[in-house]
Design an enzyme around this catalytic site. Structure first.
Site, mmCIF file in Angstrom:
data_model
loop_
_atom_site.group_PDB
_atom_site.id
_atom_site.type_symbol
_atom_site.label_atom_id
_atom_site.label_comp_id
_atom_site.label_asym_id
_atom_site.label_seq_id
_atom_site.Cartn_x
_atom_site.Cartn_y
_atom_site.Cartn_z
ATOM 1 N N HIS A 1 0.937 -1.319 0.344
ATOM 2 C CA HIS A 1 -0.213 0.040 -0.199
ATOM 3 C C HIS A 1 0.810 0.913 0.130
ATOM 4 O O HIS A 1 0.196 2.339 0.306
ATOM 5 C CB HIS A 1 -0.887 -0.062 0.815
ATOM 6 N N CYS A 2 2.016 1.051 -0.199
ATOM 7 C CA CYS A 2 2.898 2.376 0.300
ATOM 8 C C CYS A 2 3.338 2.771 -1.319
ATOM 9 O O CYS A 2 3.495 3.551 -2.728
ATOM 10 C CB CYS A 2 4.159 2.207 0.825
ATOM 11 N N ILE A 3 4.859 1.693 -1.406
ATOM 12 C CA ILE A 3 5.492 2.270 -2.917
ATOM 13 C C ILE A 3 4.768 2.088 -4.527
ATOM 14 O O ILE A 3 4.964 2.792 -5.307
ATOM 15 C CB ILE A 3 6.381 0.896 -2.919
ATOM 16 N N ASP B 1 2.008 5.548 -3.836
ATOM 17 C CA ASP B 1 2.774 7.187 -2.781
ATOM 18 C C ASP B 1 3.324 7.750 -3.644
ATOM 19 O O ASP B 1 3.213 9.019 -3.583
ATOM 20 C CB ASP B 1 3.485 6.865 -2.171
#
Length: 440
Positions: free
Chosen positions: A278-280, A283
């Site tokens: 859920h980040c890289i 974001d």
């Protein structure tokens, strides 16, 4: 009448003395580990979540997050140090609250701030003077001051005087055995210097890692995006090198290992089937969206995103090439995918690149199954899929095995003995000798 200094100092005294009650909004991969660490540090913690199942499981002491130890959660609940609720009226009882809710992208890769906004409005309805509010959800620069601050001020509070507002990005790396919520350094940026001081005091009482104070929430918001954009771009470079090396019949893994012998100026990143979590993968798109407000087009970031998003197609292309050499078409071939989680030894399949791989295989008419020792079932575009066990019979009946996630629990000796053909997208350490072995 209490002064600004006395309100902030009273709150700092409560935090340092661990007499404060703290709240955590959102009990997912970020929020529950944070709530547990705060309770272990000696605080009385109230967790808030709109999902009744999570509230019930926490109150029963049943863990559902890999980075939380079951025994810790169970004992904290029994000791009444941690409880969960869906009732936001209990915000009145907290002295500090962290917001750890999802910040997904919509179909146009634009930030969906509905979870943050609804959480802040619920908090603002019941918050009292002398409370610290910290946003931890990853977001675009400006969120804290442009979205959250006005909502709190609508209730008559003065930020930095009677309510303290800051941003401190989460730095959770699921499955990391060395760094966790407790020992990872924290970055904190408050709307005012007093806000920063209060927020930093809270984290210093909970965490073992350093607390790095910055001049504003926007700096803290931007640094989190820099961290993950840096990784996104460098992974894209590794992925593009993998595609080129395949065309040139060069082992990209050997190339990277050779380059990594240089003691300066190079940091190894590795290719794979695509980005997950859920980040890289998400974001950097917050940054590209915000950049448009300033008339700037983030070309490098967007190209990196396109390369990484194309890797599932490259994996399917490699499957087709391998099967073609066996005089088989992709359509009708039986394929076993090893792993649906986005990284090794975790159960998190959010944004997993395996999902688009499966979608593409379905469209080609391939007959696929998925095995994952950490995931018993998963949703593929709304449909619930059950995973299978890796057995001798399953391995013998498939035309191709694709190692998409290199879980330690896979029996690689069994795979080596009974699979006929393997595409390894992760360059696993096991030496396969008894089958047709191909790297990404």
């Amino acid at each position: 009448m209490p002064t600004i200094k006395s309100i902030s100092e009273d709150l700092i005294q409560k935090l340092e003395g661990k007499t404060a009650t703290v709240g955590v909004v959102g009990l997912g991969y970020v929020g529950l580990p944070l709530a547990v660490e705060k309770a272990k540090a000696g605080f009385s913690v109230i967790g808030f979540d709109v999902q009744e199942d999570k509230v019930r499981m926490v109150n029963e002491g049943n863990n559902y997050i890999g980075d939380v130890i079951q025994e810790d959660l169970e004992s904290l609940v029994k000791e009444n140090k941690l409880r969960a609720t869906a009732d936001y009226t209990f915000i009145r009882d907290v002295d500090a609250v962290a917001i750890c809710v999802p910040t997904p992208l919509d179909i146009y890769k634009q930030p969906n701030m509905n979870y943050v906004e609804s959480s802040v409005r619920a908090i603002a309805q019941y918050v009292t003077a002398g409370t610290l509010i910290v946003l931890e959800s990853t977001t675009y620069p400006g969120t804290t001051e442009e979205l959250i601050k006005p909502i709190i001020e609508e209730k008559g509070f003065i930020i930095g005087q009677d309510v303290f507002l800051a941003y401190s990005p989460e730095r959770i790396d699921p499955g990391n055995k060395e760094f966790n919520t407790k020992n990872t350094p924290k970055v904190v940026g408050g709307v005012t210097k007093t806000c920063t001081k209060v927020a930093a005091a809270m984290y210093r009482t909970v965490l073992d890692g350093d607390v790095h104070e910055v001049s504003s929430p926007a700096v803290a918001e931007m640094e989190k995006l820099l961290e993950n954009t840096f990784r996104n771009i460098n992974i894209a470079l590794a992925n593009e090198m993998a595609i080129l090396c395949h065309k040139m019949d060069i082992d990209v893994w050997e190339v990277i290992d050779a380059a990594a012998t240089k003691p300066y100026g190079f940091m190894p990143f590795y290719p794979g089937p695509g980005l997950g979590g859920h980040c890289i993968p998400i974001d950097p798109w917050y940054l590209t969206w915000k950049a448009r407000e300033y008339g700037y087009h983030t070309k490098l970031i967007e190209i990196a995103g396109e390369i990484n998003d194309s890797m599932p197609d490259f994996v399917v292309q490699r499957c087709s090439e391998i099967l073609n050499n066996k005089k088989k078409a992709l359509k009708g071939s039986k394929i076993l995918i090893l792993g649906v989680a986005y990284k090794k030894d975790i159960d998190d399949y959010r944004e997993s690149p395996v999902l688009p791989i499966l979608n593409r295989l379905t469209k080609t008419g391939a007959d696929w199954k998925v095995a994952d020792p950490f995931v018993s079932e998963f949703k593929l575009y709304g449909e619930l899929i059950e995973t299978v066990q890796v057995t001798e019979e399953v391995l013998k009946e498939v035309d191709l095995v694709v190692l998409a996630t290199n879980h330690s629990e896979f029996d690689y000796e069994l795979i080596n003995n009974y699979a006929s053909c393997l595409l390894d997208t992760r360059n696993t350490d096991f030496v396969f000798q008894k089958l047709n072995y191909f790297k990404l």
